[in-house]
Every structure is written in structure tokens, then in C-alpha cells.
Motif scaffolding. Structure first.
Motif, PDB file in Angstrom:
ATOM      1  N   PHE A 144     -44.370  -9.812   6.310  1.00  0.00           N
ATOM      2  CA  PHE A 144     -45.561 -10.038   5.491  1.00  0.00           C
ATOM      3  C   PHE A 144     -46.250 -11.321   5.963  1.00  0.00           C
ATOM      4  O   PHE A 144     -45.593 -12.353   6.154  1.00  0.00           O
ATOM      5  CB  PHE A 144     -45.184 -10.197   4.012  1.00  0.00           C
ATOM      6  CG  PHE A 144     -44.564  -8.975   3.401  1.00  0.00           C
ATOM      7  CD1 PHE A 144     -45.351  -7.978   2.847  1.00  0.00           C
ATOM      8  CD2 PHE A 144     -43.181  -8.814   3.383  1.00  0.00           C
ATOM      9  CE1 PHE A 144     -44.774  -6.849   2.281  1.00  0.00           C
ATOM     10  CE2 PHE A 144     -42.598  -7.693   2.827  1.00  0.00           C
ATOM     11  CZ  PHE A 144     -43.404  -6.703   2.278  1.00  0.00           C
ATOM     12  N   VAL A 145     -47.564 -11.260   6.148  1.00  0.00           N
ATOM     13  CA  VAL A 145     -48.347 -12.442   6.539  1.00  0.00           C
ATOM     14  C   VAL A 145     -49.453 -12.615   5.516  1.00  0.00           C
ATOM     15  O   VAL A 145     -50.324 -11.749   5.357  1.00  0.00           O
ATOM     16  CB  VAL A 145     -48.952 -12.292   7.945  1.00  0.00           C
ATOM     17  CG1 VAL A 145     -49.685 -13.584   8.334  1.00  0.00           C
ATOM     18  CG2 VAL A 145     -47.878 -11.965   8.970  1.00  0.00           C
ATOM     19  N   ASP A 146     -49.431 -13.752   4.782  1.00  0.00           N
ATOM     20  CA  ASP A 146     -50.440 -14.040   3.760  1.00  0.00           C
ATOM     21  C   ASP A 146     -50.441 -15.545   3.542  1.00  0.00           C
ATOM     22  O   ASP A 146     -49.373 -16.163   3.514  1.00  0.00           O
ATOM     23  CB  ASP A 146     -50.096 -13.307   2.454  1.00  0.00           C
ATOM     24  CG  ASP A 146     -51.270 -13.255   1.487  1.00  0.00           C
ATOM     25  OD1 ASP A 146     -51.780 -14.328   1.133  1.00  0.00           O
ATOM     26  OD2 ASP A 146     -51.665 -12.145   1.104  1.00  0.00           O
ATOM     27  N   PHE A 150     -47.388  -6.173   7.240  1.00  0.00           N
ATOM     28  CA  PHE A 150     -48.484  -6.204   6.276  1.00  0.00           C
ATOM     29  C   PHE A 150     -49.270  -7.496   6.489  1.00  0.00           C
ATOM     30  O   PHE A 150     -48.710  -8.596   6.359  1.00  0.00           O
ATOM     31  CB  PHE A 150     -47.936  -6.170   4.843  1.00  0.00           C
ATOM     32  CG  PHE A 150     -47.228  -4.887   4.490  1.00  0.00           C
ATOM     33  CD1 PHE A 150     -47.900  -3.868   3.842  1.00  0.00           C
ATOM     34  CD2 PHE A 150     -45.893  -4.694   4.825  1.00  0.00           C
ATOM     35  CE1 PHE A 150     -47.251  -2.682   3.511  1.00  0.00           C
ATOM     36  CE2 PHE A 150     -45.227  -3.523   4.501  1.00  0.00           C
ATOM     37  CZ  PHE A 150     -45.911  -2.508   3.852  1.00  0.00           C
ATOM     38  N   LEU A 151     -50.553  -7.375   6.819  1.00  0.00           N
ATOM     39  CA  LEU A 151     -51.383  -8.543   7.119  1.00  0.00           C
ATOM     40  C   LEU A 151     -52.484  -8.711   6.078  1.00  0.00           C
ATOM     41  O   LEU A 151     -53.204  -7.757   5.772  1.00  0.00           O
ATOM     42  CB  LEU A 151     -52.042  -8.393   8.505  1.00  0.00           C
ATOM     43  CG  LEU A 151     -51.118  -8.308   9.719  1.00  0.00           C
ATOM     44  CD1 LEU A 151     -51.946  -8.091  10.977  1.00  0.00           C
ATOM     45  CD2 LEU A 151     -50.288  -9.572   9.850  1.00  0.00           C
ATOM     46  N   ASP A 152     -52.591  -9.929   5.530  1.00  0.00           N
ATOM     47  CA  ASP A 152     -53.716 -10.243   4.646  1.00  0.00           C
ATOM     48  C   ASP A 152     -54.990 -10.356   5.481  1.00  0.00           C
ATOM     49  O   ASP A 152     -54.959 -10.856   6.608  1.00  0.00           O
ATOM     50  CB  ASP A 152     -53.439 -11.560   3.912  1.00  0.00           C
ATOM     51  CG  ASP A 152     -54.552 -11.925   2.952  1.00  0.00           C
ATOM     52  OD1 ASP A 152     -55.096 -11.005   2.316  1.00  0.00           O
ATOM     53  OD2 ASP A 152     -54.886 -13.112   2.850  1.00  0.00           O
ATOM     54  N   LEU A 178     -55.833 -10.997  13.972  1.00  0.00           N
ATOM     55  CA  LEU A 178     -54.393 -11.138  14.170  1.00  0.00           C
ATOM     56  C   LEU A 178     -53.761  -9.794  14.518  1.00  0.00           C
ATOM     57  O   LEU A 178     -52.855  -9.712  15.357  1.00  0.00           O
ATOM     58  CB  LEU A 178     -53.753 -11.713  12.902  1.00  0.00           C
ATOM     59  CG  LEU A 178     -52.253 -12.012  12.957  1.00  0.00           C
ATOM     60  CD1 LEU A 178     -51.927 -12.949  14.116  1.00  0.00           C
ATOM     61  CD2 LEU A 178     -51.785 -12.614  11.640  1.00  0.00           C
ATOM     62  N   CYS A 179     -54.252  -8.725  13.904  1.00  0.00           N
ATOM     63  CA  CYS A 179     -53.734  -7.385  14.195  1.00  0.00           C
ATOM     64  C   CYS A 179     -53.940  -7.033  15.669  1.00  0.00           C
ATOM     65  O   CYS A 179     -53.039  -6.519  16.334  1.00  0.00           O
ATOM     66  CB  CYS A 179     -54.419  -6.358  13.303  1.00  0.00           C
ATOM     67  SG  CYS A 179     -53.856  -4.666  13.588  1.00  0.00           S
ATOM     68  N   TYR A 231     -50.352  -2.620   8.465  1.00  0.00           N
ATOM     69  CA  TYR A 231     -51.152  -2.324   7.280  1.00  0.00           C
ATOM     70  C   TYR A 231     -51.954  -3.569   6.894  1.00  0.00           C
ATOM     71  O   TYR A 231     -51.412  -4.682   6.880  1.00  0.00           O
ATOM     72  CB  TYR A 231     -50.263  -1.919   6.099  1.00  0.00           C
ATOM     73  CG  TYR A 231     -49.575  -0.588   6.297  1.00  0.00           C
ATOM     74  CD1 TYR A 231     -50.206   0.601   5.933  1.00  0.00           C
ATOM     75  CD2 TYR A 231     -48.301  -0.527   6.851  1.00  0.00           C
ATOM     76  CE1 TYR A 231     -49.574   1.824   6.121  1.00  0.00           C
ATOM     77  CE2 TYR A 231     -47.658   0.692   7.039  1.00  0.00           C
ATOM     78  CZ  TYR A 231     -48.306   1.864   6.676  1.00  0.00           C
ATOM     79  OH  TYR A 231     -47.692   3.065   6.860  1.00  0.00           O
ATOM     80  N   SER A 232     -53.226  -3.380   6.580  1.00  0.00           N
ATOM     81  CA  SER A 232     -54.041  -4.493   6.085  1.00  0.00           C
ATOM     82  C   SER A 232     -53.968  -4.519   4.564  1.00  0.00           C
ATOM     83  O   SER A 232     -53.728  -3.496   3.921  1.00  0.00           O
ATOM     84  CB  SER A 232     -55.502  -4.336   6.530  1.00  0.00           C
ATOM     85  OG  SER A 232     -56.068  -3.158   5.996  1.00  0.00           O
ATOM     86  N   GLN A 233     -54.177  -5.713   3.989  1.00  0.00           N
ATOM     87  CA  GLN A 233     -54.173  -5.842   2.532  1.00  0.00           C
ATOM     88  C   GLN A 233     -55.157  -6.911   2.110  1.00  0.00           C
ATOM     89  O   GLN A 233     -55.342  -7.915   2.801  1.00  0.00           O
ATOM     90  CB  GLN A 233     -52.771  -6.195   2.024  1.00  0.00           C
ATOM     91  CG  GLN A 233     -52.170  -7.408   2.718  1.00  0.00           C
ATOM     92  CD  GLN A 233     -51.075  -8.053   1.910  1.00  0.00           C
ATOM     93  OE1 GLN A 233     -51.087  -8.014   0.687  1.00  0.00           O
ATOM     94  NE2 GLN A 233     -50.130  -8.684   2.577  1.00  0.00           N
TER      95      GLN A 233
END
Length: 885
Positions: A774-776, A818-820, A831-832, A847-849
Motif C-alpha cells: 500500500f502506498v499513501d 494499491f497506489l493513492d 508512480l504506476c 490498483y489506484s485509489q
């Protein structure tokens, strides 16, 4: 001068109207004039010693000499104090022809707003011993002393510098810094004094020494001087009785006469003069700097005002240092908490982690014990109260004062706590209605309290005259305080709340697992009954021909018939033997009694041997087999017989559930340190809702339907356990009934790969360890997501600094990311793209969020290479669906 207590018009000290005493101290003069006309209407009685004639009714500006600051500046000042409701300094010179002989003409003054009046208070400028001394010293303080505050580790060090500064400016015998507690009692934390005076350092003072209305006044009027307790007061004239006017509000006065009770309080200490400076932060009284002198001591007005300026600096320096100390404590605590959080995982639950690090866990809140309570589990560490007593406290609090609940003197309300030595408790609920909570405990901590006075010198039931007498004893005493623990503070509550988030996730997870376990037990019970029925059916089938055959052999002599019957009995006995052997195999593996003979093998040889084992069955059903090997030979590390058993079982299963003339495809490929074998068929397929049951014991898909092909349904259970023993994993995919099935088996290619691969090492684990990242930029959100994912058995890594995401991605090699979208420095789209071009991104799902889910975000995410755009917050079901899709 002694107080006449019987003449007081109030019943208690805290009721005294100290802001409207209608008198001032006679070392200065007061002139009040109307805001509209600026005509003088109220003066201090001693003004008659200054002017030849009465000035009442005269224009205030007409009293001033031309050398005074311009009248326009003064009128602007009047407007400023009216708008801002503050006190401002001015310098004035009176017309000498209006003054009595020998009266001074130059004055330091302040002006402030008081109802319908402006008030000017004058003090002779000639009393100032050194005009620039105070200003110079404050400059030195700000340039040399204040910068060193950063290096100081305690409030007491800073306070010591502050009292030394004030003592230099005032030249008084003793200066103390007194810090208020939450209950408005206080303690002296710093002192500078003459050598021959007794010390007040670390002394405790009760809240009654400074009544409530005095504390309120001190928040507005920051400096107060009594140069001589015996100085006569000067009444305000004309009096209220003469005119019927409202009392003049002297809240912002420098000259306001102190309460007779307070003056006697000063005398009782053997003092003649006192000066105090308020320390105020965020509108609340933090403490006082109190100055004492044994002889009369006048401090010039401008020096006092410089001390007032200093008090603002002192207040914020103390507050900043207090917050810095609290922040440092929080950071240290957070480190300890993070270390614990990092250890939590599916195989290392929270209860085990906190118990293994009990000391560090309790030290995080400086506690002696901890209790976690839920319907399903209780975790206790260190010294705690009995659970039933804690539940009683929880129930009472939930109906009264509410949570979080802290109490540092439990014995008063819960005397049974004394036998356990626990005097302090903090309770924070997880689910208040369910009575799930965490509780922290502190032992009784006896301590010595130094204080001033005689215990019980003022009795609440005493007559008014006695109660209004100020403290008469200032002897330093000591008493032992018992029945108390160290109090829980705001920092403790914040830390406990953070830890509670961890226990909340755990409680939710346990509750969900218990619910799932009940459902699983019910389902397993149903499957077990189905299995027993199937077992009876499958054993009865061969027993019928064997029994009938035995009867035939007893009654016939025909050799051909005997051979035919013997063959039937042999085949049925072999089938029964296979059923029993499969059951025994599963039992031995479950009990850890299977010993494998590992060696390095060529995978194509293992597959070929497996095909030979099922060739007869494949030929009988006329299936077409396609086998595709990589160009270069690929090895596998395992037991040859058991590997052949694995693949032959799956191929046999594919042939069994595929109609005659079907197609079975076998694809072999290398994947890093693993070899992957895909076995696909175009048979009856598996319903989506039953995919998770394929490898379960006692489970047979559609066991009693017309499609069943016989058998016990334990073949795939046996296969999954054998794969796990090889440190491999197996999974199955199917688009549904009638659409075929594909089995994926991954196994290590060498001994090194086997040793380094943890998948399948647990006998009950049949799926590869899934890694989720997870990246946020919201660290708490990342922390929560990681805990949610870990509760589902995934291995996780959280990154709150997007600039470190690439490095973490390469090292962690996640299966799902999961990328913010909205992050500082580099957004999720960019970043993706960076991550997807890395070699480690092969077969990784992105997945983007974000908090937004409009069509634009969906389209932008698709263009950036994401699998899908998800809207925050991510729930457990959303994460699981994304990871396992």
C-alpha cells in the motif's frame, strides 16, 4: 494594618469583587473621563495633592502640557484601546501652572477602556532608576538566553533562567515560578532568592490560595505590584454613594488596590512588597512568576510593562518546551508501538506479540498492567485488577462520566482495589455496547509532598470571619501522600487510542473468524455426513460384486466362469485397496508421518511417468492430450513417487470429469526459482462458489448429483497436502459449470529454492504467501490497510513516502499494489508507470485509489495502466476481491 473581616460584604473569598474595589494604591494617580466629551468625571482622591484646583468636569486634554505627545496621537490611542480592549503605555507632561508646588510634571502612564470611560493611570517618571536597563536586559535575554532553551531538556531548566531574569529586573528578595495543575493547585518549579531566605523550591500550594476570580483576573491583567502593604489606599471620587454611578471596572488597572485578605496574606509571610507576572497560553493560566520582598520596593511602571512583555515570551517558551518534551515522548512511544505492529501477522497474533514484548508494551504508557477484554478472549499483562471488578467499573462509568475514563485514586470509590495495590486505571472502550475494552493499570505510588501552612487551618464550617482569614502559617512541612498512582495524561490517552486501533482490528477479525468458524464447522459437519454416506456407498459397491462372486465360486465348477468371477473380485478388491490407501495417506500426512525422499528431477520425466499411470483411463475415454515443455530442461526438487502421484491424480481427475473425446492440455514453464505446471481440461468445470472447497477434506463437488463419477472426494485434499510438503502451492480456476477447469501447481526447482521458499511449509497452508503493498501519504491509513490485509493472511508492506516506493517495491516484490492518486512529489499515475516498467512488475496487479470515483478518475486510471480504480476507504472485502481477482 489589619483586616476587619466582619465588615466584608461577601461570604467567601472567591465571592469578593476584586475588579471593582473603588480604591487604588496611592503611589500613582487615576483619572477617568467620558469617551464622548473626554471630560474628567472620576479621579483618585490623592489627585488633590497633585492639582491646585479640582479637575472634575474639565477636559482631560486641557490638563496636558504642549510638550506631551501630540493630542491627535492620544486620541488615536484612545480609539485603539477601545477597539482592542487592551492597555497601552503613554508618556505625558502636565501643565505646571495647574500643579501644586513641588509636584512632578512628567509621568509614565497607561490608558485603558473601562465601560463608558477611558482611564489614565499616572506614575512619576522620576522614580525610574535606569531608563534603558530593562529594555537592554530583555534584548540580551532574547539574543543569548532564549536560543539556549532548545538545548534544555526540562521545564525546570528554562524556568530557572526566567526567574533569574525577573529577579535581575525587579531586584526583589525572592522570585519563584509557580505552575498550575489541572485542579488549580500548584507547585514551585524554579526559584531565585537571597541567600538568607528559606527556599520555596518544589513546594505545593492548594488551589484555595488563589481564588477563582483572582485567576480569571490574572488572565487579563498580567502584572500586579504591591510596593508596600502599609501604603494607604486612595478612594475614587466622587463616590458611588454620592452620584449613584456604576462602579469603575479596574480589571486592567496597574494601580488597583489588592484585596485586604491578599494584603494580609503577604504580611503573614513576613513581606512588605510583592509583584506577580501571569504566564498565559492559549487563553488559559499556565502559571505565575511571584516576587517577594521584605522591605517596601517600588518597581517603575515601564519596568513592569517590560516584565509583562517578557511574560508573553516566557509563556510560549514554556509551552513550546512542554510540547517538545511530549512530542519526544510520543515519538519514542511510537517507535516501540511500531516495533510491535511490525511483528503482528497471521502466524504471530497480537496476543502473542504483546506477551513476548510485555515490558516494552507496558513501558509505552508507563503502566504496571494491561487488560484486553472481549467476548471471545481476555489478554492480561503485568499487575491487573480482577476482570469482574474492571467490568463493574466499566459498567458504572458507561452510565455516568463516560470514556475515556481515568482515575488515579481508585481506593476512594473502589476500596477492594487496595488489596491488589492498583490505585490508577484508564479504560477505553473498543465497542461500548458489547463491553469490549482495554484497560491500563498503575500501582499506588506513595510520595512526599512539601507544602506551606498548617493542615486544616481553615474549616469550611467555620464562621465567615474565620474562613476569610488568609493563610497564617508559611512554615514548610512535609506529608506522605498515599492511595494515589501517577495520573494518566493526554499523551497517555493518545498512545492508548493508537494501540486501541490495533486491538479494534484484532477484535473485529476475531469476531469475523468466530462467525466464519461456526459456519465452517456447520459446513464441515454437512460435508462429513456427505463423506460418510459416500464412503459407505463406495465401499458397498465393490463389496456387492465380491460377495456375489464368492457365492458363485462356491457353487460352480466351470473354469471359465471361475476365472471371470476371480477377475471381478480382484478388480473390486484393488479398488477398495485404493480407497483405503488414499484415506491412510491423508491420515499419515496430517499426522506428519510421511517421509519424502527428495532429489533433483527433470520435470518432463515426472510428467511422463504420471501420464503412463493414467494412460489406460485416458485411452478408454478417448481423450486428446497436449503436452508443452519449455525448450530447455526444467528441474524440480521433490519425491519422485509422490510428485507422480500429484500429477497423475490431477490428470485422472481431469479425465474423469470430462466427457469422452475431451481435450486435456499440460503446459510446463519456469518462473524464477519455481516450476509451474498447468493442467487444463474442457470438462464439467466448477461453480464459482465452490472453488474454495475443492481442496477441503470431506468435500466432493455435487456429491449426490447425476454428474458425480464416484470416489471419496479426497484425492485433491491428498494432492494439496503433498504439494505443501514440497514447499509448493496449488490453485484452481474455472469460469463455471460446463467451462472446464485449470489447475496450477508451483514447485521449487532446487534444494536452495526449497529452503528459501516458505510457501507450503505449514501443513494447513495450501496457497502461496501473497504480498500486498500500500502506498499513501496518510501514514495512519496505510497502517490500517496493512492490518486489514494481514488479518486475511497476506504479507504486507506500507509506504507513506512515495519517493521510497520504488526501492520498497523492488525489495518486497509484491503480488498486488494499491497506489493513492493524490500524493506530494509524485502522484499515483506517474508512480504506476515507473513501477510497471520494472522487472519485478511481471504479473503484478496495480490498483489506484482516491476519495473520488468519477468517470474521469476511472478513465485516467485505466490509461495509466491500473487494473481498476477504487474509492476510499478500502474495506476488507474490497482488498480481498482485488488481491484474489
Amino acid at each position: 494594618m489589619q483586616t476587619q473581616n466582619s465588615s466584608f460584604s461577601f461570604q467567601r473569598c472567591e465571592d469578593e469583587p476584586i475588579h471593582i474595589p473603588e480604591t487604588i494604591q496611592s503611589y500613582g494617580f487615576l483619572i477617568a473621563f467620558g469617551k464622548k466629551t473626554l471630560d474628567v468625571s472620576i479621579v483618585s482622591e490623592n489627585i488633590n495633592n497633585l492639582f491646585i484646583d479640582s479637575i472634575t468636569g474639565k477636559a482631560f486634554l486641557a490638563l496636558l502640557s504642549p510638550e506631551t505627545d501630540s493630542k491627535s496621537f492620544l486620541t488615536d490611542t484612545f480609539e485603539r484601546v477601545s477597539k482592542s480592549n487592551i492597555r497601552l503605555p503613554i508618556k505625558i507632561r502636565l501643565k505646571e501652572k495647574l500643579l501644586c508646588e513641588g509636584a512632578e510634571a512628567e509621568y509614565l502612564a497607561v490608558v485603558y477602556n473601562s465601560g463608558d470611560h477611558y482611564v489614565v493611570e499616572l506614575e512619576p517618571a522620576t522614580e525610574f532608576r535606569d531608563t534603558y536597563s530593562a529594555e537592554q536586559f530583555i534584548k540580551l535575554y532574547s539574543m543569548s538566553v532564549a536560543p539556549r532553551f532548545k538545548e534544555m531538556s526540562t521545564l525546570n531548566e528554562m524556568a530557572a533562567e526566567m526567574v533569574s531574569t525577573i529577579r535581575y529586573l525587579t531586584n526583589m528578595d525572592r522570585v519563584v515560578l509557580y505552575k498550575f495543575n489541572d485542579d488549580f493547585s500548584g507547585k514551585v518549579i524554579a526559584e531565585a532568592k537571597a541567600d538568607d531566605m528559606s527556599s520555596y523550591q518544589d513546594l505545593y500550594f492548594p488551589a484555595t490560595d488563589i481564588p477563582k476570580q483572582a485567576r480569571e483576573l490574572y488572565k487579563t491583567n498580567w502584572v500586579r505590584l504591591t510596593p508596600d502593604t502599609e501604603l494607604p489606599a486612595s478612594e475614587l471620587i466622587p463616590s458611588r454613594e454620592e452620584t449613584g454611578r456604576e462602579p469603575l471596572d479596574l480589571t486592567r488597572s496597574l494601580l488597583r488596590r489588592f484585596s485586604p485578605v491578599h494584603l494580609q496574606y503577604i504580611r503573614n509571610q513576613g513581606l512588605r512588597a510583592s509583584f506577580s507576572v501571569s504566564l498565559v497560553t492559549e487563553g488559559e493560566l499556565y502559571g505565575l512568576i511571584s516576587c517577594h520582598h521584605r522591605e517596601p520596593c517600588y518597581i517603575p511602571q515601564d519596568v513592569r510593562l517590560q516584565c509583562e512583555n517578557l511574560s508573553q515570551l516566557f509563556s510560549w517558551h514554556l509551552r513550546a518546551k512542554e510540547e517538545e518534551i511530549a512530542r519526544f515522548k510520543k515519538e519514542e512511544t511510537d517507535k516501540a508501538v511500531d516495533l510491535m505492529l511490525d511483528k503482528i501477522g497471521p502466524s504471530n497474533p497480537i496476543g502473542r506479540v504483546v506477551k513476548s514484548g510485555e515490558k516494552a508494551f507496558l513501558d509505552a504508557l508507563n503502566s504496571d498492567g494491561f487488560l484486553y477484554f472481549s467476548q471471545y478472549e481476555t489478554i492480561s499483562l503485568g499487575n491487573v485488577l480482577p476482570i469482574e471488578l474492571v467490568k463493574s467499573i466499566f459498567t458504572k462509568v458507561s452510565h455516568s462520566c463516560g470514556f475515556p475514563y481515568t482515575n488515579d485514586h481508585l481506593y476512594e470509590e473502589w476500596p477492594e482495589a487496595r488489596e491488589h495495590g492498583i490505585a490508577g486505571i484508564m479504560i477505553i472502550p473498543l465497542f461500548e455496547k458489547k463491553r469490549y475494552f482495554t484497560a491500563w493499570f498503575r500501582k499506588e505510588t506513595p510520595r512526599i509532598q512539601r507544602w506551606v501552612g498548617v493542615e486544616n487551618e481553615k474549616d469550611e464550617d467555620a464562621p465567615k470571619e474565620e474562613r476569610l482569614k488568609p493563610r497564617t502559617s508559611f512554615a514548610v512541612n512535609e506529608r506522605r501522600i498515599t492511595g494515589y498512582s501517577h495520573a494518566f495524561d493526554k499523551a497517555d490517552i493518545e498512545t492508548a487510542n493508537r494501540l486501541n486501533r490495533m486491538f479494534l482490528v484484532y477484535a473485529l477479525d476475531v469476531q469475523e473468524k468466530m462467525h466464519i468458524s461456526i459456519q465452517e464447522l456447520e459446513r464441515q459437519d454437512r460435508y462429513r455426513n456427505e463423506f460418510l454416506a459416500t464412503l459407505a456407498h463406495e465401499l458397498r459397491n465393490p463389496l456387492g460384486p465380491i460377495t456375489s462372486g464368492a457365492s458363485i465360486l462356491e457353487s460352480v465348477d466351470d473354469e471359465a466362469t471361475r476365472k471371470r468371477v476371480t477377475a471381478i473380485i480382484s478388480r473390486q478388491a484393488a479398488y477398495m485397496s485404493k480407497l483405503v490407501n488414499d484415506l491412510m495417506d491423508v491420515s499419515r500426512i496430517t499426522q506428519g508421518k510421511v517421509k519424502l525422499e527428495f532429489e533433483k528431477l527433470l520435470i518432463h520425466e515426472v510428467i511422463s511417468q504420471s501420464l503412463e499411470m493414467v494412460d489406460e483411463h485416458l485411452t478408454a475415454k478417448n481423450h486428446h492430450i497436449d503436452v508443452e515443455y519449455p525448450k530447455e530442461h526444467v528441474t524440480v526438487y521433490g519425491d519422485k513417487a509422490r510428485l507422480s502421484q500429484i500429477f497423475s491424480n490431477i490428470i485422472h481427475n481431469a479425465a474423469k470429469y470430462t466427457e469422452d473425446g475431451g481435450h486435456i492440455r499440460i503446459l510446463v514453464r519456469g518462473e524464477g526459482s519455481l516450476v509451474v505446471v498447468e493442467i487444463a481440461d474442457n470438462g464439467m468445470g466448477i461453480p464459482q462458489e465452490r472453488l474454495g472447497d475443492v481442496f477441503n477434506m470431506f468435500t466432493q463437488i455435487e456429491a449426490h448429483s447425476t454428474h458425480t463419477k464416484g470416489g471419496l472426494g479426497i484425492g485433491l485434499t491428498l494432492v494439496s497436502k503433498l504439494v505443501a510438503l514440497h514447499h509448493g502451492d496449488i490453485r484452481v480456476e474455472s469460469e463455471g459449470t460446463g467451462k472446464g477447469s485449470t489447475f496450477f501447481i508451483r514447485l521449487p526447482i532446487s534444494r536452495i529454492a526449497y529452503d528459501e521458499t516458505t510457501v507450503g511449509s505449514d501443513e494447513d497452508e495450501v496457497t502461496l504467501e501473497t504480498r500486498v503493498m500500500f502506498v499513501d501519504d496518510n501514514a495512519d491509513l496505510v497502517d490500517t490497510y496493512c492490518m486489514l490485509a494481514e488479518s486475511m493472511g497476506y504479507k504486507t508492506k506500507g509506504v507513506s513516502d512515495p519517493t521510497k516506493a520504488l526501492e520498497t517495491f523492488r525489495a518486497f516484490r509484491p503480488n498486488c499494489v494499491f497506489l493513492d492518486i493524490g500524493m506530494p512529489g509524485i502522484d499515483g499515475y506517474e508512480l504506476c508507470k515507473v513501477l510497471k516498467i520494472q522487472p519485478e512488475a511481471y504479473q503484478v496487479k496495480f490498483y489506484s485509489q482516491s476519495g473520488w470515483g468519477s468517470d474521469r478518475y476511472l478513465e485516467d486510471s485505466k490509461n495509466a495502466g491500473f487494473e481498476k480504480h477504487l474509492v476510499k476507504p478500502l474495506t476488507k472485502d474490497v482488498i480481498k476481491s482485488a488481491v484474489e481477482s
